[in-house]
Write a protein that holds these residues in place. Structure first.
Motif, PDB file in Angstrom:
ATOM      1  N   SER A   1     -17.988  19.605  -1.311  1.00 23.45           N
ATOM      2  CA  SER A   1     -16.961  19.292  -2.304  1.00 23.45           C
ATOM      3  C   SER A   1     -17.555  18.964  -3.669  1.00 23.45           C
ATOM      4  CB  SER A   1     -16.126  18.103  -1.826  1.00 23.45           C
ATOM      5  OG  SER A   1     -16.953  16.959  -1.642  1.00 23.45           O
TER       6      SER A   1
ATOM      7  N   LYS B   1       0.846  -1.192   0.000  1.00 23.15           N
ATOM      8  CA  LYS B   1       0.000   0.000   0.000  1.00 23.15           C
ATOM      9  C   LYS B   1       0.882   1.243   0.000  1.00 23.15           C
ATOM     10  CE  LYS B   1      -3.833   2.185   2.505  1.00 23.15           C
ATOM     11  NZ  LYS B   1      -4.624   2.213   3.759  1.00 23.15           N
TER      12      LYS B   1
ATOM     13  N   THR C   1      -0.384   4.657  -0.396  1.00 22.67           N
ATOM     14  CA  THR C   1      -1.024   5.880   0.097  1.00 22.67           C
ATOM     15  C   THR C   1      -2.011   5.540   1.206  1.00 22.67           C
ATOM     16  OG1 THR C   1      -2.795   5.750  -1.552  1.00 22.67           O
ATOM     17  CG2 THR C   1      -0.826   7.007  -2.154  1.00 22.67           C
ATOM     18  N   ASP C   2      -2.440   6.555   1.907  1.00 22.78           N
ATOM     19  CA  ASP C   2      -3.412   6.349   2.987  1.00 22.78           C
ATOM     20  C   ASP C   2      -4.448   7.458   2.940  1.00 22.78           C
ATOM     21  OD1 ASP C   2      -4.624   5.175   5.168  1.00 22.78           O
ATOM     22  OD2 ASP C   2      -3.337   6.183   6.629  1.00 22.78           O
ATOM     23  N   ASN C   3      -5.370   7.339   1.985  1.00 22.98           N
ATOM     24  CA  ASN C   3      -6.425   8.332   1.788  1.00 22.98           C
ATOM     25  C   ASN C   3      -7.782   7.758   2.176  1.00 22.98           C
ATOM     26  OD1 ASN C   3      -4.620  10.309   0.615  1.00 22.98           O
ATOM     27  ND2 ASN C   3      -4.565   8.971  -1.183  1.00 22.98           N
ATOM     28  N   ARG C   4      -8.764   8.644   2.258  1.00 24.68           N
ATOM     29  CA  ARG C   4     -10.093   8.229   2.730  1.00 24.68           C
ATOM     30  C   ARG C   4     -10.864   7.419   1.698  1.00 24.68           C
ATOM     31  NH1 ARG C   4     -15.007  12.344   4.541  1.00 24.68           N
ATOM     32  NH2 ARG C   4     -16.534  10.712   5.038  1.00 24.68           N
ATOM     33  N   PHE C   5     -10.854   7.859   0.435  1.00 31.25           N
ATOM     34  CA  PHE C   5     -11.752   7.264  -0.557  1.00 31.25           C
ATOM     35  C   PHE C   5     -11.067   6.351  -1.569  1.00 31.25           C
ATOM     36  CE2 PHE C   5     -14.111  11.180   0.648  1.00 31.25           C
ATOM     37  CZ  PHE C   5     -15.226  10.548   1.188  1.00 31.25           C
TER      38      PHE C   5
ATOM     39  N   ARG D   1     -10.587   1.220  -3.738  1.00 30.48           N
ATOM     40  CA  ARG D   1     -11.333   1.740  -2.593  1.00 30.48           C
ATOM     41  C   ARG D   1     -10.955   1.009  -1.308  1.00 30.48           C
ATOM     42  NH1 ARG D   1     -13.726   6.468  -4.430  1.00 30.48           N
ATOM     43  NH2 ARG D   1     -14.835   6.092  -6.375  1.00 30.48           N
TER      44      ARG D   1
ATOM     45  N   ASN E   1      -6.990   4.553  -2.741  1.00 35.73           N
ATOM     46  CA  ASN E   1      -5.573   4.404  -2.454  1.00 35.73           C
ATOM     47  C   ASN E   1      -4.851   3.717  -3.605  1.00 35.73           C
ATOM     48  OD1 ASN E   1      -4.844   5.385   0.385  1.00 35.73           O
ATOM     49  ND2 ASN E   1      -6.752   4.253   0.735  1.00 35.73           N
TER      50      ASN E   1
ATOM     51  N   LYS F   1      -9.242  -0.315   1.997  1.00 35.45           N
ATOM     52  CA  LYS F   1      -8.506   0.394   3.048  1.00 35.45           C
ATOM     53  C   LYS F   1      -7.186  -0.290   3.395  1.00 35.45           C
ATOM     54  CE  LYS F   1     -12.036   3.214   3.697  1.00 35.45           C
ATOM     55  NZ  LYS F   1     -11.982   4.605   3.210  1.00 35.45           N
TER      56      LYS F   1
ATOM     57  N   ALA G   1      -5.296   1.255  -8.344  1.00 32.68           N
ATOM     58  CA  ALA G   1      -6.074   2.163  -7.503  1.00 32.68           C
ATOM     59  C   ALA G   1      -7.262   1.389  -6.953  1.00 32.68           C
ATOM     60  CB  ALA G   1      -6.559   3.355  -8.316  1.00 32.68           C
TER      61      ALA G   1
END
Length: 204
Positions: free
Chosen positions: A157, A9, A11-15, A38, A17, A40, A36
């Protein structure tokens, strides 16, 4: 068949990664691939679970007494730096079934009340969106919308315009505008069939 050795992994994003896949191809050559997702965590990637749980729903909805208009959104997308026509859509929340997610997303994006149809599971099972780029899959939910358009529940947003398009407007949109491919195929069906949902009565 290729063989996956390791997944990391990045990256550590909300929606969404980014994951790096280290693998060997069927031709015994090294493969460095980026996915890419969704998911977690690595353990939740579809390449690990082998499952196809839907990440989101896409809502194909007709509007009006004659059911002769289709509900679209014209949304600003940062990926394009401009607007694109899509169906209302969104992520499925934990513990939420497809129909519940569709009702919620329709209201949040358009203010409209959505009544889902119950159809053969083959028509609403999750299918993959852009499989060369992401493991994301979405289910299509069909139904009818009513009520008054409102932006009150849209997120800050989001930049969304709701469009209730008849066949003439759909023709113009397909010819002149940017359109998400999953939406475009269904709009072609909308133009062709007098009853757009008639295909849902077919046996698969």
């Amino acid at each position: 068949m290729g063989k996956i050795h390791h997944v990391e992994k990045l990256t550590d994003n909300r929606f969404v990664n980014l994951y790096h896949v280290d693998a060997t191809s069927v031709h015994n050559t090294p493969v460095s691939y980026f996915v890419a997702s969704r998911a977690k965590a690595v353990s939740e990637l579809k390449l690990k679970t082998g499952k196809n749980d839907p990440d989101g729903v896409i809502i194909y909805s007709l509007f009006g007494e004659k059911k002769d208009r289709v509900v679209l959104i014209r949304q600003y997308r940062y990926t394009l730096g401009g607007y694109v026509y899509e169906f209302p859509a969104g992520l499925v929340e934990p513990g939420e079934d497809l129909h519940e997610g569709a009702v919620r997303e329709m209201y949040e994006e358009t203010g409209l009340v959505f009544t889902p149809l119950h159809v053969d599971p083959a028509f609403e099972k999750p299918y993959f969106t852009t499989v060369g780029l992401t493991d994301e899959s979405c289910a299509t939910v069909y139904g009818y919308a009513s009520g008054e358009i409102s932006k009150a529940a849209q997120e800050d947003s989001e930049e969304i315009e709701v469009v209730l398009a008849d066949r003439n407007e759909v023709r113009r949109i397909l010819k002149e505008e940017r359109v998400a491919i999953m939406c475009a195929y269904m709009l072609m069906n909308f133009l062709k069939d007098e009853e757009p949902f008639e295909f849902l009565n077919e046996e698969i």
